[in-house]
Design an enzyme around this catalytic site. Structure first.
Site, PDB file in Angstrom:
ATOM      1  N   ASP A   1      -4.161   3.495   9.540  1.00  0.00           N
ATOM      2  CA  ASP A   1      -2.874   2.821   9.723  1.00  0.00           C
ATOM      3  C   ASP A   1      -2.073   2.922   8.427  1.00  0.00           C
ATOM      4  OD1 ASP A   1      -1.070   1.021  11.271  1.00  0.00           O
ATOM      5  OD2 ASP A   1      -1.382  -0.230   9.515  1.00  0.00           O
TER       6      ASP A   1
ATOM      7  N   TYR B   1       4.198   1.113   2.543  1.00  0.00           N
ATOM      8  CA  TYR B   1       3.003   0.842   1.721  1.00  0.00           C
ATOM      9  C   TYR B   1       2.996   1.662   0.431  1.00  0.00           C
ATOM     10  CZ  TYR B   1       1.471  -1.165   6.173  1.00  0.00           C
ATOM     11  OH  TYR B   1       1.398  -1.876   7.347  1.00  0.00           O
TER      12      TYR B   1
ATOM     13  N   LYS C   1       5.052   4.061  10.424  1.00  0.00           N
ATOM     14  CA  LYS C   1       6.056   3.076  10.874  1.00  0.00           C
ATOM     15  C   LYS C   1       7.437   3.393  10.311  1.00  0.00           C
ATOM     16  CE  LYS C   1       2.213  -0.127  10.709  1.00  0.00           C
ATOM     17  NZ  LYS C   1       1.395   0.078   9.520  1.00  0.00           N
TER      18      LYS C   1
ATOM     19  N   HIS D   1       8.619  -0.991  12.510  1.00  0.00           N
ATOM     20  CA  HIS D   1       7.755  -1.838  11.670  1.00  0.00           C
ATOM     21  C   HIS D   1       7.973  -3.327  11.926  1.00  0.00           C
ATOM     22  CE1 HIS D   1       5.394  -1.589   7.657  1.00  0.00           C
ATOM     23  NE2 HIS D   1       5.052  -2.662   8.302  1.00  0.00           N
TER      24      HIS D   1
HETATM   25  N1  LIG Z   1       2.667  -4.008  10.794  1.00  0.00           N
HETATM   26  C1  LIG Z   1       2.718  -4.856   9.802  1.00  0.00           C
HETATM   27  O1  LIG Z   1       3.749  -5.530   9.551  1.00  0.00           O
HETATM   28  C2  LIG Z   1       1.486  -5.073   8.976  1.00  0.00           C
HETATM   29  C3  LIG Z   1       1.403  -6.195   8.137  1.00  0.00           C
HETATM   30  C4  LIG Z   1       0.237  -6.382   7.401  1.00  0.00           C
HETATM   31  C5  LIG Z   1      -0.794  -5.463   7.502  1.00  0.00           C
HETATM   32  N2  LIG Z   1      -0.677  -4.369   8.306  1.00  0.00           N
HETATM   33  C6  LIG Z   1      -1.761  -3.360   8.402  1.00  0.00           C
HETATM   34  O2  LIG Z   1      -2.998  -4.029   8.663  1.00  0.00           O
HETATM   35  C7  LIG Z   1      -3.926  -3.692   7.636  1.00  0.00           C
HETATM   36  C8  LIG Z   1      -4.912  -4.813   7.390  1.00  0.00           C
HETATM   37  O3  LIG Z   1      -4.261  -6.008   7.039  1.00  0.00           O
HETATM   38  P1  LIG Z   1      -4.277  -6.575   5.553  1.00  0.00           P
HETATM   39  O4  LIG Z   1      -4.448  -5.466   4.600  1.00  0.00           O
HETATM   40  O5  LIG Z   1      -3.080  -7.421   5.464  1.00  0.00           O
HETATM   41  O6  LIG Z   1      -5.487  -7.571   5.504  1.00  0.00           O
HETATM   42  P2  LIG Z   1      -7.015  -7.687   6.003  1.00  0.00           P
HETATM   43  O7  LIG Z   1      -7.517  -6.376   6.463  1.00  0.00           O
HETATM   44  O8  LIG Z   1      -7.054  -8.844   6.907  1.00  0.00           O
HETATM   45  O9  LIG Z   1      -7.725  -8.114   4.655  1.00  0.00           O
HETATM   46  C9  LIG Z   1      -7.839  -7.228   3.573  1.00  0.00           C
HETATM   47  C10 LIG Z   1      -8.480  -7.976   2.412  1.00  0.00           C
HETATM   48  O10 LIG Z   1      -9.795  -8.390   2.793  1.00  0.00           O
HETATM   49  C11 LIG Z   1     -10.734  -7.852   1.879  1.00  0.00           C
HETATM   50  N3  LIG Z   1     -11.900  -7.450   2.672  1.00  0.00           N
HETATM   51  C12 LIG Z   1     -12.036  -6.337   3.432  1.00  0.00           C
HETATM   52  N4  LIG Z   1     -13.213  -6.309   4.042  1.00  0.00           N
HETATM   53  C13 LIG Z   1     -13.872  -7.436   3.674  1.00  0.00           C
HETATM   54  C14 LIG Z   1     -15.140  -7.961   3.976  1.00  0.00           C
HETATM   55  N5  LIG Z   1     -15.979  -7.338   4.799  1.00  0.00           N
HETATM   56  N6  LIG Z   1     -15.500  -9.147   3.406  1.00  0.00           N
HETATM   57  C15 LIG Z   1     -14.644  -9.798   2.571  1.00  0.00           C
HETATM   58  N7  LIG Z   1     -13.425  -9.341   2.244  1.00  0.00           N
HETATM   59  C16 LIG Z   1     -13.026  -8.167   2.798  1.00  0.00           C
HETATM   60  C17 LIG Z   1     -10.055  -6.701   1.200  1.00  0.00           C
HETATM   61  O11 LIG Z   1     -10.541  -6.512  -0.104  1.00  0.00           O
HETATM   62  P3  LIG Z   1     -11.247  -5.109  -0.578  1.00  0.00           P
HETATM   63  O12 LIG Z   1     -10.242  -4.034  -0.400  1.00  0.00           O
HETATM   64  O13 LIG Z   1     -11.588  -5.385  -2.005  1.00  0.00           O
HETATM   65  O14 LIG Z   1     -12.454  -4.949   0.300  1.00  0.00           O
HETATM   66  C18 LIG Z   1      -8.616  -7.159   1.163  1.00  0.00           C
HETATM   67  O15 LIG Z   1      -8.414  -8.026   0.075  1.00  0.00           O
HETATM   68  C19 LIG Z   1      -3.035  -3.372   6.436  1.00  0.00           C
HETATM   69  O16 LIG Z   1      -3.731  -2.720   5.414  1.00  0.00           O
HETATM   70  C20 LIG Z   1      -1.961  -2.569   7.123  1.00  0.00           C
HETATM   71  O17 LIG Z   1      -2.430  -1.261   7.389  1.00  0.00           O
HETATM   72  C21 LIG Z   1       0.441  -4.183   9.060  1.00  0.00           C
END
Ligand SMILES: NC(=O)c1ccc[n+]([C@@H]2O[C@H](COP(=O)([O-])OP(=O)(O)OC[C@H]3O[C@@H](n4cnc5c(N)ncnc54)[C@H](OP(=O)(O)O)[C@@H]3O)[C@@H](O)[C@H]2O)c1
Length: 331
Positions: free
Chosen positions: A44, A49, A78, A111
């Site tokens: 994704d 980003y 996006k 987005h």
């Molecule tokens: N469409 C949109 O508006 C939108 C908005 C937000 C996000 N997104 C997409 O969704 C993806 C995921 O969401 P997100 O990045 O916001 O947050 P997330 O995946 O909910 O959380 C990521 C965080 O959790 C940590 N983490 C990952 N695996 C873990 C585990 N097994 N145990 C403990 N901590 C863990 C990561 O640290 P480490 O890297 O150190 O493991 C990072 O700090 C984004 O990267 C993006 O691609 C889209």
């Protein structure tokens, strides 16, 4: 093979994708390489980003090394909020395709229902109202051209999704939204299910520590922890597996190889119904409210306007859901 969900295009979306927001430039290649080696097939991405070129380099290396072929992968990107004008949408996807070194995207999303003036920075002063029907018309052209094999939206409430469905010639294949045990999107999930729009869950771990996010932790939620202990899994695995069993794809981000593996180890076990029912006891809070979009220039005067009332219920979910329908979508 990893499990996947059927989209309304007839193609399938892998049920786990690697999120790439906030992966540092120098870490993107290793993270994507490690993820694909483990079995992830969905990446994704987004121009927002600021690491899409690095994502493209990582994909190129994977193809050159013969680890996977292009058609084995599902790549999402996006539309930049400054390129909502119909005449700018083609240029926007061409930029993403160049960055990613690809001929087509598997999924291209608006987005969010948030727009800024063309060529400006993503700050409140530059917000302007959206014209989603016009933007969607240009997205449909990308779908017909084959540059995007599926098109969809992100951050759309039930009302905004219904409004789009009412005018779309090509219905959105996906609505990518915040979704996890602390913001379960019960109403939106039901709408997506009844209209054939796949719900894809971003921030499935609650994006701990990320800018703009506020509210309770998922990974230290006592109910999630107790289910994890009973299942002999980690809280992250339980949160992700909950998502799959609710019928949504999940997009965890990690730049750490151990956690990348952990987050993919969610296929050969399941959360039993009695433990699934316990998720309905968790208080519901939207963690990413996007307050900066509330501005007279955007047309959103309140968070209620932006999310059409879907902000915090402050309530616990009351009735456990029947998820048998969603499980049929698994391959
Ligand atoms: N469409 C949109 O508006 C939108 C908005 C937000 C996000 N997104 C997409 O969704 C993806 C995921 O969401 P997100 O990045 O916001 O947050 P997330 O995946 O909910 O959380 C990521 C965080 O959790 C940590 N983490 C990952 N695996 C873990 C585990 N097994 N145990 C403990 N901590 C863990 C990561 O640290 P480490 O890297 O150190 O493991 C990072 O700090 C984004 O990267 C993006 O691609 C889209």
């Amino acid at each position: 093979m990893a499990e996947s969900f059927l989209m309304n295009t007839g193609a399938r979306i892998p049920s786990v994708g690697l999120g790439t927001w906030q992966i540092e430039h120098g870490a993107v290649s290793d993270a994507i390489y490690a993820a694909v080696k483990v079995g992830y097939r969905h990446i994704d991405s987004a121009v927002a980003y600021r690491n899409q070129k690095e994502v493209g380099l990582a994909l190129k290396k994977l193809f050159e090394d013969g680890v996977v072929k292009r058609d084995d992968l599902f790549i999402t990107s996006k539309l930049w909020p400054g390129n909502h004008a119909p005449e700018d949408v083609l240029e926007d996807i061409v930029t993403s395709l160049e960055d990613l070194q690809l001929d087509y995207l598997d999924l291209y999303l608006i987005h969010g229902p948030i727009r800024i003036k063309k060529g400006t920075m993503f700050i409140p002063e530059n917000l302007i109202p959206t014209d989603i029907p016009a933007t969607w018309g240009a997205m449909e052209k990308l779908y017909y051209s084959g540059k995007a094999r599926a098109i969809g939206v992100s951050n759309f409430s039930c009302k905004k999704l219904e409004d789009l469905l009412a005018v779309a010639h090509v219905p959105p294949a996906v609505n990518q939204v915040e979704c996890h045990p602390v913001w379960q999107q019960e109403k939106l999930r039901k709408l997506c299910h009844s209209t054939g729009v796949h719900l894809s869950a971003y921030s499935p771990l609650g994006s701990p520590g990320s800018p703009g996010y506020s509210g309770p932790s998922i990974l230290s939620n006592p109910i999630v922890i107790s289910i994890a202990e009973e299942s002999q899994k980690t809280p992250a695995q339980v949160a992700l597996r909950w998502g799959l069993q609710m019928g949504q794809s999940v997009l965890p981000k990690s730049a750490n190889e151990t956690r990348i593996k952990e987050n993919f180890d969610i296929f050969d076990w399941s959360i039993p119904d009695d433990l699934m029912a316990k998720f309905s006891l968790i208080n519901q809070v939207r963690l990413l409210k996007i307050e900066f979009a509330i501005n007279p220039q955007s047309g959103y005067n309140t968070l209620e306007d932006l999310w059409d009332g879907e902000v915090d219920t402050g309530n616990k979910r009351t009735e456990p859901e029947d998820h048998s329908d969603f499980l049929r979508c698994f391959s």
